[in-house]
Design a protein around this motif. Structure first.
Motif, PDB file in Angstrom:
ATOM      1  N   LEU A   1       0.822  -1.205   0.000  1.00  0.00           N
ATOM      2  CA  LEU A   1       0.000   0.000   0.000  1.00  0.00           C
ATOM      3  C   LEU A   1       0.864   1.268   0.000  1.00  0.00           C
ATOM      4  CD1 LEU A   1      -2.881   1.204   0.231  1.00  0.00           C
ATOM      5  CD2 LEU A   1      -2.592   1.099   2.709  1.00  0.00           C
ATOM      6  N   VAL A   2       1.897   1.292   0.843  1.00  0.00           N
ATOM      7  CA  VAL A   2       2.787   2.455   0.927  1.00  0.00           C
ATOM      8  C   VAL A   2       3.506   2.657  -0.402  1.00  0.00           C
ATOM      9  CG1 VAL A   2       4.895   3.340   2.023  1.00  0.00           C
ATOM     10  CG2 VAL A   2       3.048   2.388   3.423  1.00  0.00           C
ATOM     11  N   ARG A   3       3.993   1.581  -0.991  1.00  0.00           N
ATOM     12  CA  ARG A   3       4.671   1.681  -2.297  1.00  0.00           C
ATOM     13  C   ARG A   3       3.737   2.252  -3.360  1.00  0.00           C
ATOM     14  NH1 ARG A   3       9.182  -1.297  -1.428  1.00  0.00           N
ATOM     15  NH2 ARG A   3       9.005  -2.940   0.110  1.00  0.00           N
ATOM     16  N   GLN A   4       2.507   1.757  -3.393  1.00  0.00           N
ATOM     17  CA  GLN A   4       1.531   2.253  -4.367  1.00  0.00           C
ATOM     18  C   GLN A   4       1.226   3.730  -4.138  1.00  0.00           C
ATOM     19  OE1 GLN A   4      -1.730  -0.424  -3.675  1.00  0.00           O
ATOM     20  NE2 GLN A   4      -0.991  -1.933  -5.164  1.00  0.00           N
ATOM     21  N   ARG A   5       1.107   4.126  -2.886  1.00  0.00           N
ATOM     22  CA  ARG A   5       0.811   5.529  -2.579  1.00  0.00           C
ATOM     23  C   ARG A   5       1.974   6.437  -2.953  1.00  0.00           C
ATOM     24  NH1 ARG A   5      -2.379   4.687   3.163  1.00  0.00           N
ATOM     25  NH2 ARG A   5      -4.382   4.162   2.202  1.00  0.00           N
ATOM     26  N   ILE A   6       3.194   6.008  -2.668  1.00  0.00           N
ATOM     27  CA  ILE A   6       4.356   6.822  -3.033  1.00  0.00           C
ATOM     28  C   ILE A   6       4.380   7.030  -4.539  1.00  0.00           C
ATOM     29  CG2 ILE A   6       6.889   6.845  -3.190  1.00  0.00           C
ATOM     30  CD1 ILE A   6       6.908   5.451  -0.409  1.00  0.00           C
ATOM     31  N   ARG A   7       4.267   5.947  -5.284  1.00  0.00           N
ATOM     32  CA  ARG A   7       4.297   6.063  -6.743  1.00  0.00           C
ATOM     33  C   ARG A   7       3.115   6.883  -7.253  1.00  0.00           C
ATOM     34  NH1 ARG A   7       3.080   4.600 -11.688  1.00  0.00           N
ATOM     35  NH2 ARG A   7       4.728   4.199 -13.164  1.00  0.00           N
ATOM     36  N   GLY A   8       1.923   6.606  -6.720  1.00  0.00           N
ATOM     37  CA  GLY A   8       0.725   7.325  -7.160  1.00  0.00           C
ATOM     38  C   GLY A   8       0.816   8.821  -6.906  1.00  0.00           C
ATOM     39  N   LEU A   9       1.296   9.206  -5.726  1.00  0.00           N
ATOM     40  CA  LEU A   9       1.436  10.631  -5.407  1.00  0.00           C
ATOM     41  C   LEU A   9       2.519  11.279  -6.268  1.00  0.00           C
ATOM     42  CD1 LEU A   9       1.091  10.446  -1.522  1.00  0.00           C
ATOM     43  CD2 LEU A   9      -0.496  11.564  -3.100  1.00  0.00           C
ATOM     44  N   ARG A  10       3.611  10.556  -6.513  1.00  0.00           N
ATOM     45  CA  ARG A  10       4.682  11.087  -7.359  1.00  0.00           C
ATOM     46  C   ARG A  10       4.172  11.331  -8.778  1.00  0.00           C
ATOM     47  NH1 ARG A  10       7.813   8.890 -11.068  1.00  0.00           N
ATOM     48  NH2 ARG A  10       7.440   6.733 -10.490  1.00  0.00           N
ATOM     49  N   VAL A  11       3.478  10.348  -9.327  1.00  0.00           N
ATOM     50  CA  VAL A  11       2.940  10.468 -10.680  1.00  0.00           C
ATOM     51  C   VAL A  11       1.886  11.576 -10.754  1.00  0.00           C
ATOM     52  CG1 VAL A  11       1.590   9.245 -12.441  1.00  0.00           C
ATOM     53  CG2 VAL A  11       3.507   8.096 -11.311  1.00  0.00           C
TER      54      VAL A  11
ATOM     55  N   SER B   1      13.388   4.082  -6.733  1.00  0.00           N
ATOM     56  CA  SER B   1      12.911   3.091  -7.699  1.00  0.00           C
ATOM     57  C   SER B   1      12.767   1.726  -7.039  1.00  0.00           C
ATOM     58  CB  SER B   1      13.885   3.004  -8.879  1.00  0.00           C
ATOM     59  OG  SER B   1      13.483   1.983  -9.755  1.00  0.00           O
ATOM     60  N   ARG B   2      13.776   1.335  -6.248  1.00  0.00           N
ATOM     61  CA  ARG B   2      13.714   0.029  -5.573  1.00  0.00           C
ATOM     62  C   ARG B   2      12.592   0.008  -4.527  1.00  0.00           C
ATOM     63  NH1 ARG B   2      19.371   0.750  -5.574  1.00  0.00           N
ATOM     64  NH2 ARG B   2      19.399   0.910  -3.307  1.00  0.00           N
ATOM     65  N   ILE B   3      12.350   1.144  -3.855  1.00  0.00           N
ATOM     66  CA  ILE B   3      11.249   1.209  -2.888  1.00  0.00           C
ATOM     67  C   ILE B   3       9.917   1.028  -3.620  1.00  0.00           C
ATOM     68  CG2 ILE B   3       9.946   2.792  -1.395  1.00  0.00           C
ATOM     69  CD1 ILE B   3      12.671   3.921  -0.446  1.00  0.00           C
ATOM     70  N   GLU B   4       9.715   1.774  -4.701  1.00  0.00           N
ATOM     71  CA  GLU B   4       8.444   1.698  -5.444  1.00  0.00           C
ATOM     72  C   GLU B   4       8.196   0.316  -6.033  1.00  0.00           C
ATOM     73  OE1 GLU B   4       7.918   4.694  -8.417  1.00  0.00           O
ATOM     74  OE2 GLU B   4       7.861   6.333  -6.970  1.00  0.00           O
ATOM     75  N   THR B   5       9.245  -0.372  -6.477  1.00  0.00           N
ATOM     76  CA  THR B   5       9.067  -1.680  -7.121  1.00  0.00           C
ATOM     77  C   THR B   5       9.112  -2.849  -6.143  1.00  0.00           C
ATOM     78  OG1 THR B   5      11.448  -1.820  -7.571  1.00  0.00           O
ATOM     79  CG2 THR B   5      10.030  -0.887  -9.321  1.00  0.00           C
TER      80      THR B   5
ATOM     81  N   LEU C   1      10.743   7.177   4.988  1.00  0.00           N
ATOM     82  CA  LEU C   1       9.330   7.518   4.765  1.00  0.00           C
ATOM     83  C   LEU C   1       8.998   8.947   5.166  1.00  0.00           C
ATOM     84  CD1 LEU C   1       7.149   4.429   5.736  1.00  0.00           C
ATOM     85  CD2 LEU C   1       7.441   5.501   3.507  1.00  0.00           C
ATOM     86  N   VAL C   2       9.566   9.433   6.237  1.00  0.00           N
ATOM     87  CA  VAL C   2       9.250  10.784   6.712  1.00  0.00           C
ATOM     88  C   VAL C   2       9.606  11.837   5.655  1.00  0.00           C
ATOM     89  CG1 VAL C   2       9.733  12.521   8.469  1.00  0.00           C
ATOM     90  CG2 VAL C   2       9.301  10.147   9.146  1.00  0.00           C
ATOM     91  N   PRO C   3      10.848  11.869   5.132  1.00  0.00           N
ATOM     92  CA  PRO C   3      11.142  12.879   4.109  1.00  0.00           C
ATOM     93  C   PRO C   3      10.389  12.648   2.797  1.00  0.00           C
ATOM     94  CG  PRO C   3      13.089  11.510   4.532  1.00  0.00           C
ATOM     95  CD  PRO C   3      12.043  11.128   5.532  1.00  0.00           C
ATOM     96  N   ILE C   4      10.102  11.396   2.456  1.00  0.00           N
ATOM     97  CA  ILE C   4       9.330  11.110   1.238  1.00  0.00           C
ATOM     98  C   ILE C   4       7.909  11.655   1.402  1.00  0.00           C
ATOM     99  CG2 ILE C   4       8.303   9.277  -0.168  1.00  0.00           C
ATOM    100  CD1 ILE C   4      10.868   7.614   0.370  1.00  0.00           C
ATOM    101  N   ALA C   5       7.296  11.370   2.547  1.00  0.00           N
ATOM    102  CA  ALA C   5       5.934  11.866   2.807  1.00  0.00           C
ATOM    103  C   ALA C   5       5.909  13.387   2.768  1.00  0.00           C
ATOM    104  CB  ALA C   5       5.427  11.362   4.157  1.00  0.00           C
TER     105      ALA C   5
END
Length: 191
Positions: free
Chosen positions: A12-22, A43-47, A57-61
């Protein structure tokens, strides 16, 4: 937390990161610059080729404009469907279409308005703005000294510090409306 539920949260977190980035229209490089993580790590986190660490996660969020809580919050199907119960008062039948004033502080409601014979009710004033769109019929909107007929398919938005009152004109009308907290108190509760 079981191994299976941990895996579900990771996905779920991976999908959200990619979805928000896109959704931002950002490349991996653009997000990497904003959160100070290498593009290959992102890239490795998202895949799913790298575990997501809390310190990443904190700085990514933050870079994605969200919070850690929102990024990891589990999703349940039980909060998707709303089964509104009708609430009746003279001339108005209301269905609340949002839960507990939602997080944004607004309430969405569908209202069936009936023409009320006799003198017009007192116009009310309260802080905020109101918005409604007419689904069927015609709504007569009184704004101070002005009288405006809002037809099916039209919408009205107005400052609620102007004395106002609305009702169905000639036959029943249905509207979809958005109230802030002050509008909810003024229009959905007696007194």
């Amino acid at each position: 937390m079981t191994q299976e539920s941990t895996g579900d949260v990771d996905v779920l977190v991976r999908q959200r990161i990619r979805g928000l980035r896109v959704a931002q229209g950002w490349t991996l490089d653009a997000l990497a610059r904003r959160c100070h993580v290498s593009p290959s790590t992102l890239s490795r986190i998202e895949t799913g080729h790298r575990r997501v660490a809390l310190d990443q996660l904190v700085p990514i969020a933050r870079a994605l404009g969200t919070t850690l809580d929102q990024l990891v919050e589990p999703v349940g199907d039980d909060d998707v469907v709303i089964r509104p119960e009708p609430h009746q008062r003279p001339g108005v039948l209301t269905w609340l279409l949002s839960r507990d004033r939602a997080e944004s502080g607004v309430l969405v409601a569908k209202m069936r308005l009936s023409p009320i014979p006799g003198p017009m009710a007192d116009q009310r004033v309260h802080p905020g703005h109101e918005w409604f769109t007419v689904l069927s019929g015609t709504v007569r909107l009184h704004l101070g000294d002005r009288v405006i007929d809002v037809q099916e398919g039209e919408a009205a938005e107005f400052d609620t510090m102007t004395p106002h009152y609305f009702t169905a004109y000639r036959k029943n009308a249905e509207i979809l409306t958005i109230f802030d907290r002050d509008g909810e108190r003024a229009h959905l509760h007696d007194g």
